[in-house]
Design a protein around this motif. Structure first.
Motif, PDB file in Angstrom:
ATOM      1  N   ILE A 538       0.840  -1.197   0.000  1.00  0.00           N
ATOM      2  CA  ILE A 538       0.000   0.000   0.000  1.00  0.00           C
ATOM      3  C   ILE A 538       0.877   1.250   0.000  1.00  0.00           C
ATOM      4  O   ILE A 538       0.620   2.200  -0.738  1.00  0.00           O
ATOM      5  CB  ILE A 538      -0.955  -0.010   1.216  1.00  0.00           C
ATOM      6  N   ARG A 539       1.974   1.208   0.776  1.00  0.00           N
ATOM      7  CA  ARG A 539       2.871   2.370   0.792  1.00  0.00           C
ATOM      8  C   ARG A 539       3.455   2.591  -0.595  1.00  0.00           C
ATOM      9  O   ARG A 539       3.558   3.721  -1.070  1.00  0.00           O
ATOM     10  CB  ARG A 539       3.998   2.147   1.793  1.00  0.00           C
ATOM     11  N   VAL A 548      -4.917   6.638  -1.534  1.00  0.00           N
ATOM     12  CA  VAL A 548      -5.521   5.435  -0.960  1.00  0.00           C
ATOM     13  C   VAL A 548      -6.501   5.813   0.144  1.00  0.00           C
ATOM     14  O   VAL A 548      -6.182   6.612   1.018  1.00  0.00           O
ATOM     15  CB  VAL A 548      -4.441   4.481  -0.395  1.00  0.00           C
ATOM     16  N   PHE A 549      -7.686   5.242   0.051  1.00  0.00           N
ATOM     17  CA  PHE A 549      -8.713   5.441   1.063  1.00  0.00           C
ATOM     18  C   PHE A 549      -9.024   4.048   1.580  1.00  0.00           C
ATOM     19  O   PHE A 549      -9.501   3.209   0.826  1.00  0.00           O
ATOM     20  CB  PHE A 549      -9.936   6.085   0.400  1.00  0.00           C
ATOM     21  N   LEU A 550      -8.719   3.781   2.853  1.00  0.00           N
ATOM     22  CA  LEU A 550      -8.898   2.399   3.280  1.00  0.00           C
ATOM     23  C   LEU A 550      -9.744   2.254   4.536  1.00  0.00           C
ATOM     24  O   LEU A 550      -9.689   3.077   5.446  1.00  0.00           O
ATOM     25  CB  LEU A 550      -7.544   1.704   3.460  1.00  0.00           C
ATOM     26  N   ILE A 551     -10.532   1.184   4.514  1.00  0.00           N
ATOM     27  CA  ILE A 551     -11.278   0.768   5.703  1.00  0.00           C
ATOM     28  C   ILE A 551     -10.470  -0.356   6.313  1.00  0.00           C
ATOM     29  O   ILE A 551     -10.047  -1.261   5.604  1.00  0.00           O
ATOM     30  CB  ILE A 551     -12.659   0.207   5.316  1.00  0.00           C
ATOM     31  N   GLU A 552     -10.212  -0.287   7.583  1.00  0.00           N
ATOM     32  CA  GLU A 552      -9.438  -1.368   8.173  1.00  0.00           C
ATOM     33  C   GLU A 552      -9.773  -1.526   9.639  1.00  0.00           C
ATOM     34  O   GLU A 552     -10.027  -0.561  10.349  1.00  0.00           O
ATOM     35  CB  GLU A 552      -7.942  -1.082   7.998  1.00  0.00           C
ATOM     36  N   SER A 560      -0.295   2.826  11.442  1.00  0.00           N
ATOM     37  CA  SER A 560       1.026   3.068  10.875  1.00  0.00           C
ATOM     38  C   SER A 560       0.931   3.519   9.416  1.00  0.00           C
ATOM     39  O   SER A 560       1.788   4.245   8.935  1.00  0.00           O
ATOM     40  CB  SER A 560       1.896   1.819  11.009  1.00  0.00           C
ATOM     41  N   LEU A 561      -0.126   3.114   8.733  1.00  0.00           N
ATOM     42  CA  LEU A 561      -0.229   3.451   7.311  1.00  0.00           C
ATOM     43  C   LEU A 561      -0.752   4.862   7.070  1.00  0.00           C
ATOM     44  O   LEU A 561      -0.237   5.596   6.227  1.00  0.00           O
ATOM     45  CB  LEU A 561      -1.200   2.486   6.619  1.00  0.00           C
TER      46      LEU A 561
END
Lengths: 602, 293
Positions: A538-539, A548-552, A560-561
């Protein structure tokens, strides 16, 4: 068009089979045998035509007799009334058949469910009734005898051999078209939408259009076969043209041979047609209807025990062929592609859209979504800047995935607006339009195209930007290497482990060259090593210029991301900030853990 | 003219009752099992033949034969489900349709083989009785069939609403997996539902025998109409099937008079396409259930 691509074993097998059959017919010089070969070619070409929509796209038509009969009637009537050669009739009949295809396809292809099947059956039935009713034009149920003297222009010949060669030609043309489609972007789209229509849309495929294109081509070739039949038997009447039995027969050939392959209908016809002739000769005369009982049983048994047809029995073996086989066909050896060669690039340059204020790529303003009484999202405002990694967290049921559905066009908001690069996208539906504008997404519940290989899966994404199969393949191979799936490139996706399926989701989305990538829980469920690999990926995706748009849910990863994080709770955004701020905010702790933990931590 | 129109509409409603009766079983099976049963018409054909043979061999009146026809059709449904439908539950829908088409071919042509293509009919004690309603006349068999259709729709509705089994069926419709987690044996539910669907068409078959003739392909004719009814009412909706049946009945009656009886199927098809364009979820279907893609 890259002609080399279609020189696959399928073509050789079909050429060999049909060539041998023709040669045998020429040698044997027996009328019954020649007829049999003609029927084999005829049904193979019909099976190939049906297979385009029924097999590749999985849209079951049980009314192909409609196109078949409409073509035949158009050509015959033009000849009877205006002496227009049936050769021209092939074109006009095909056009009329395509018109009917439009009428049936337009209402049905927006929908899922059994509507298309029902419409096709009904269309053929109605045409039969109309052909019987308008006696003055069609001769009603008595039919029309074709009495033209033999000549090439009249498409009437004295001997059998000209018909044999025409039927062979028809088979080869249908096969060639089928192979071209199978190896092209359209074929990839059709198989993808059959395997999973949502994932296909999310990868930029206009599923309604793809189905329509397949149906139009299919209708044209079916009509051509219908004209051939009429010219061959010198007779046309409503029942023999439009009957449901005809439609079932056309469908049975690819079904038995192997649906969704170009060789399947050919093999199917070579096995089924002689068998049918035998059964009909043996049972049909003495026992009324008994041969249809046999067909019915074959249908049921094939569905239960051999759903991929005869070809399917061999296809599975091909996958286990040695690595060499795969290397032979893969133009770029995946091993040669390394991570640092600038392999992934956003489509920034291909889009003319301007950026909104201060580099805002995506802006949600007052986005609300309610399902009946349930408000899933309420007044959500978000701004995502170009080049950042933005995390979205929140307890289960907070509305995170709903937000992704809204952005990617699967839902439209009840109120509020979503702007991408300053351009309103919330009204865009179906979803493929959103993908084409540069937003790609993955699905939380992964949606691989199970019966396609990993390479083919990723190519579906790559086709979004590049129509050329070879270029799409090269692009796909680079991305496969990037996501670490190169060892599994020729595996069918249904064999992958869950970790690999998540990578595949990522790879496919990446292949559409997005500006904005929506990742729905691509890390959750992975072990520590796998999770670190995906984080690294991802990085590096962001380093290539993709936002990047992320659900986690994996907090360690998301903290960290992400550059910034928003938190949703009961459909409302309760805060937004840098990871460190979010992690110690009492509201966040409360949302996740409840009141007592807030007290304990303060 | 007014009385002609009234008579036509009445005829249509009575006819529509029959269509409802056939369609209810179809829509029930689709709603619960999510399988389009193309062999539905053949179960109707089977019911009609059983009624016919009971009458011609044993002299049983069609209305009394209900007592035997309905359980037999229930059993036939269980058998078909166990042998053909259950093994393909996991298959893609286009494969499922193939299997039911296969079943339809087998049943149709078995009938052709054993019972020949002759048209056969049955007389009942009330075949020739007609009922006067003000200035309108209607045949007793049609009135009986219509009343049965109302009764069965209502009974099914109550069954689904009030009984444990009915509630379990509705739970399966809502969410297969959740229902399974709540301890519902979904395969048993499917089995029973399929049997119920064919039993409904059994009632229809017996009640139709005094009105129509039976022949091996009779099912094809009625099942096409039933599909239009079911889509019009909303796939999977019982009240939809009932009302859809009535509407199609009236349309057929009026179209037969004002246009041509031979073209009625063409008119259904136009209605069918119009529904798909305007409101694909049908009159009573859950919006979104048609899965707009």
């Amino acid at each position: 068009m890259n002609w080399k691509r279609i020189f696959y074993p399928d073509l050789y097998i079909a050429l060999f089979l049909s060539g041998a059959a023709s040669a045998a017919a020429l040698l044997v010089q027996n009328e019954f045998f020649t007829n049999l070969i003609i029927w084999i070619f005829f049904y193979a070409s019909l099976g190939l035509s049906w297979n385009l929509i029924g097999g590749f796209a999985g849209q079951l038509s049980l009314g192909h007799a409609a196109f078949y009969g409409v073509g035949a009637y158009t050509s015959t009537l033009l000849f009877q009334h205006f002496q227009i050669s049936p050769w021209i009739g092939i074109l006009t009949g095909g056009i009329v058949a395509c018109l009917f295809a439009l009428i049936i396809g337009f209402p049905c292809f927006r929908l899922r469910g059994p509507f298309f099947t029902l419409s096709t059956i009904a269309a053929a039935e109605v045409l039969r009734i109309l052909a019987t009713y308008f006696k003055d034009l069609t001769g009603g149920s008595v039919g029309i005898q074709i009495t033209a003297p033999p000549s090439f222009a009249n498409f009437v010949f004295a001997g059998r051999l000209p018909y044999l060669f025409i039927a062979w030609g028809m088979l080869l043309v249908a096969l060639f078209v089928s192979l071209l489609i199978e190896k092209s972007r359209l074929g990839s789209s059709l198989i993808a939408l059959r395997e999973d229509p949502d994932a296909a849309e999310a990868l930029g495929i206009d599923t309604a259009w793809a189905k329509m294109a397949a149906l139009l081509i299919s209708a044209f070739f079916t009509s051509m076969a219908g004209i051939f039949y009429t010219q061959f038997v010198h007779f046309i009447e409503p029942y023999s043209e439009f009957s449901l039995e005809n439609s079932i027969q056309f469908a049975m050939i690819p079904m038995v041979g192997g649906m969704g392959t170009s060789i399947g209908p050919v093999v199917g016809s070579f096995i089924l047609t002689p068998l049918q002739e035998l059964i009909r000769a043996w049972l049909g005369g003495r026992f009324l209807g008994l041969h249809w009982v046999a067909y019915g049983l074959v249908l049921i048994l094939v569905v239960i025990f051999m759903p991929h047809g005869i070809v399917g029995l061999f296809r599975n073996k091909r996958i286990r062929l040695p690595e060499r086989w795969h290397r032979f066909f893969a133009p770029v050896s995946p091993a040669k592609v390394s991570l640092d060669k600038g392999l992934v690039s956003a489509s920034v340059l291909s889009h003319k859209g301007s950026l909104g204020e201060e580099g805002i790529l995506l802006e949600c303003r007052g986005v609300t979504k309610d399902f009946g009484g349930l408000v899933a999202l309420s007044q959500v405002d978000l701004k995502i800047r170009r080049g950042e990694i933005f995390g979205l967290i929140g307890p289960n049921g907070a509305g995170k995935t709903t937000l992704f559905h809204l952005i990617s066009g699967f839902y439209s908001p009840s109120s509020g607006s979503i702007a991408f690069r300053g351009e309103e996208i919330s009204g865009l539906s179906p979803p493929h339009q959103v993908c084409r504008r540069g937003i790609a997404r993955t699905f939380q519940v992964v949606k691989p195209f199970g019966n396609m290989t990993v390479l083919e899966n990723v190519m579906v994404g790559a086709f979004c930007r590049d129509k050329n199969p070879r270029a799409a393949e090269e692009e796909a191979l680079k991305i496969i290497a990037f996501t670490g799936l190169e060892d599994k490139a020729i595996f069918p996706a249904h064999r992958l482990t869950i970790a690999d399926r998540k990578r595949l989701e990522l790879a496919r989305a990446l292949a559409t060259k997005p500006d904005l990538l929506l990742l729905d829980e691509v890390i959750a469920g992975l072990n520590v090593v796998e999770a670190e690999q995906v984080e690294e990926m991802i990085r590096s995706i962001r380093a290539q210029g993709i936002t990047v748009f992320l659900i986690e849910h994996v907090m360690q990863s998301v903290m960290s991301l992400s550059d910034r994080i928003a938190i949703l709770h009961h459909g409302e955004k309760i805060m937004e900030g840098r990871p460190a701020e979010v992690a110690c905010d009492p509201r966040v702790i409360k949302a996740y853990l409840g009141d007592e933990y807030v007290l304990a931590s303060s | 003219m007014a009385s002609v129109l009234a008579q036509l509409i009445l005829n249509g409603i009575l006819l529509g009752g029959l269509y409802s009766l056939i369609s209810i079983g179809l829509t029930l099976i689709f709603g619960v099992i999510r399988v389009v049963n193309f062999a539905h018409g053949e179960f109707l054909m089977l019911a009609m033949y059983i009624t016919f043979w009971l009458n011609s061999l044993q002299g049983v009146d069609p209305y009394f034969s209900l007592l035997l026809v309905v359980p037999l059709l229930f059993l036939a449904g269980l058998m078909a489900h166990r042998l053909v439908i259950q093994p393909i539950l996991g298959a893609p829908s286009y494969m499922q349709i193939f299997a039911t088409v296969g079943l339809s071919l087998v049943m149709q042509n078995m009938a052709l083989f054993f019972w020949k293509a002759d048209f056969r009919s049955v007389e009942s004690f009330c075949s020739t009785t007609s009922i006067r309603l003000l200035a309108l006349i209607c045949g007793a068999p049609k009135v009986i069939a219509f009343s049965a259709s109302v009764l069965i729709t209502f009974a099914l509705h109550l069954f689904l609403k009030e009984t444990y089994l009915g509630k379990a069926i509705r739970a399966v419709v809502q969410d297969r997996e959740a229902a399974q987690l709540m301890g519902i044996d979904i395969y048993r539910i499917y089995l029973v539902t399929f049997g119920l669907g064919t039993a409904c068409v059994g009632v229809a078959g017996a009640l139709m025998m005094p009105i129509y003739t039976v022949f091996p392909t009779v099912g094809v004719y009625f099942v096409l109409t039933a599909f239009v009814v079911v889509v019009l009412g909303g796939l999977g909706s019982l009240p939809g099937a009932f009302l859809g049946g009535l509407i199609i009945g009236v349309v057929e009656s009026l179209a037969g008079f004002f246009i041509s009886p031979q073209l009625k199927e063409a008119i259904y098809f136009v209605i069918f396409l119009a529904v798909l364009v305007v409101r694909p979820s049908g009159l009573f279907g859950q919006i979104g259930a048609e899965e707009l893609g």
